[in-house]
Enzyme design. Structure first.
Site, mmCIF file in Angstrom:
data_model
loop_
_atom_site.group_PDB
_atom_site.id
_atom_site.type_symbol
_atom_site.label_atom_id
_atom_site.label_comp_id
_atom_site.label_asym_id
_atom_site.label_seq_id
_atom_site.Cartn_x
_atom_site.Cartn_y
_atom_site.Cartn_z
ATOM 1 N N GLU A 314 1.174 -1.511 -0.349
ATOM 2 C CA GLU A 314 -0.205 0.416 -0.252
ATOM 3 C C GLU A 314 0.724 1.177 0.038
ATOM 4 O O GLU A 314 1.418 1.612 0.361
ATOM 5 C CB GLU A 314 -0.404 0.035 1.419
ATOM 6 N N GLU A 323 5.676 -0.134 6.356
ATOM 7 C CA GLU A 323 4.963 -0.557 6.653
ATOM 8 C C GLU A 323 3.416 -0.460 5.755
ATOM 9 O O GLU A 323 2.768 -0.833 5.317
ATOM 10 C CB GLU A 323 3.799 1.077 7.278
#
Length: 463
Positions: A314, A323
């Site tokens: 993402e 992340e």
């Protein structure tokens, strides 16, 4: 007071065979924080036609996703945002929320579980925390009144709910949360046959000396001398720590679900553990373990429903590079690495690394360079964290019993009187008190572990 550990362990031996039906599925978390992700309809078709993934969990109630997964047979777990929890205490509001967000898609879309909030005890203050279980109960009642009696209600937790996890036999929930929130929640889940959902991430406890143990590679194992059980991986230890904490509250029969677990394939320079090889080793080992149906040392007869995090990388997710790189797939559906989730490959996943040679360690395996262990680590705000985010961190930390008097007027760390300076002291104090795990410094992606001592003058930071 006599030690009750032996009686608790005897209880385990009797209750383990009585519960835990087999679950035949593997799940994945479908995050959508990216500006290059494929449309939900393509995602649903890809998962149905090309993969063995038969359930997804999403972090909102996205109508496009719910519509896309209609008639696919893929189970969907949806999440009601944390901010809705106070509103859900009103059953009329809960009925309207269900009418608007759930009923238009059910049962064509196989919505199995609705989550009320996400890691509420980790990120929200006492006011929201104490409303969580009443909101879950009201929402479940509203589902029944709406004719949706087959949908379960739960709420996932970070492992910050544990006071301690090692050894698993001595694990327990945090005082206050244990009887004040978690026991009523477990009672509700027992009555409604809902799952207790937790997010075990061995990644957050990374230590280069334990790399094989964390990554499902061959290792010497860890022995729990109280339960007399051997552990060959950290994932099992974390789940058994949750289980033992439930045993102490007398809820061993409630189903446990691993709602999130995974490993990033890329990270910052200070995250050397984030490699394709390590991500493939962890998630590949997780899938092999899941398909083996071996359970854990304290839950040997149970196949624990598991959701890998996550489906895609993402690219707009906040935080470090790691992340944004937890995905099994790139946005064009090509695998970042192959662990056997594509159809026709599940029985023999392609290993990311050659098998370890006899003995412990990573001998013969490619490894990433690891910096020498540092004796002191500190939790600091990230440079891009906003004052609003940092003030929220201060509020959370100080509400958890951390001594915040040093950053109050007259305290040694009051000056400079800025939110960033105060947040640095508060966040580090929380990080040090909670055990210096990486997840204790995450703060929703606004914290980072550093090695430079930020102490100044009479303001001394713990290390």
């Amino acid at each position: 007071m006599p030690d009750k550990r032996p009686s608790l362990l005897l209880l385990i031996l009797f209750v383990v065979p009585l519960f835990f039906p087999a679950v035949n599925s593997i799940g994945v978390n479908y995050g959508t924080l990216g500006n290059n992700l494929p449309p939900p309809a393509q995602v649903a078709q890809f998962l149905k036609d090309k993969t063995v993934i038969d359930r997804i969990k999403i972090f909102d109630i996205n109508p496009d996703i719910l519509r896309a997964f209609a008639n696919t047979g893929i189970s969907v777990t949806v999440t009601v945002p944390n901010g809705e929890i106070p509103n859900l205490l009103d059953i009329s509001y809960a009925r309207r929320y269900i009418d608007a967000n759930i009923k238009p898609f059910y049962p064509q879309t196989k919505i199995d579980v609705i989550l009320v909030g996400n890691e509420v005890l980790h990120w929200d203050g006492p006011d929201i925390q104490m409303k969580l279980v009443p909101a879950m109960k009201t929402f479940y009642q509203a589902l029944g009144q709406s004719g949706l009696k087959d949908i379960k209600v739960s709420s996932p937790h970070s492992l910050g709910i544990l006071l301690r996890s090692n050894p698993p036999s001595a694990a327990r929930f945090r005082p206050g949360w244990d009887v004040g929130i978690l026991a009523p929640m477990l009672q509700f889940l027992r009555e409604t046959k809902g799952p207790f959902m937790v997010n075990p991430y061995p990644y957050f406890g990374y230590n280069p000396k334990q790399e094989d143990f964390l990554l499902f590679r061959k290792n010497k194992g860890v022995y729990d001398r109280f339960s007399k059980k051997w552990y060959t991986n950290s994932f099992d230890m974390l789940l058994d720590a949750v289980y033992m904490s439930m045993v102490r509250l007398k809820y061993p029969d409630v189903e446990i679900v691993a709602a999130e677990t995974g490993w990033p394939s890329q990270g910052e320079s200070f995250e050397p553990q984030c490699t394709v090889e390590n991500a493939a080793s962890y998630n590949g080992g997780l899938l092999r373990k899941y398909n083996s149906e071996t359970g854990t040392p304290l839950m040997p007869h149970r196949k624990i429903e598991t959701y890998i995090f996550g489906l895609f990388n993402e690219n707009t997710k906040p935080g470090s590079i790691a992340e944004r790189n937890f995905g099994l797939f790139r946005p064009d559906f090509t695998p970042v690495y192959n662990i056997g989730v594509l159809k026709g490959e599940q029985a023999q996943p392609t290993p990311a690394l050659p098998a370890p040679r006899n003995g412990s360690g990573n001998k013969g395996q490619p490894t990433s360079p690891v910096r020498p262990a540092e004796s002191k680590k500190f939790c600091m705000p990230k440079a891009d964290a906003t004052d609003a985010q940092l003030q929220s961190n201060i509020n959370y930390v100080c509400s958890q019993g951390v001594d915040c008097t040093p950053i109050q007027a007259g305290g040694p760390c009051f000056n400079p009187n800025t939110i960033r300076s105060h947040a640095a002291f508060a966040m580090n104090s929380y990080y040090q008190r909670e055990g210096r795990n990486a997840f204790n410094c995450d703060f929703a992606g606004t914290g980072v572990v550093a090695s430079t001592d930020p102490s100044y003058g009479t303001c001394k930071f713990q290390s």
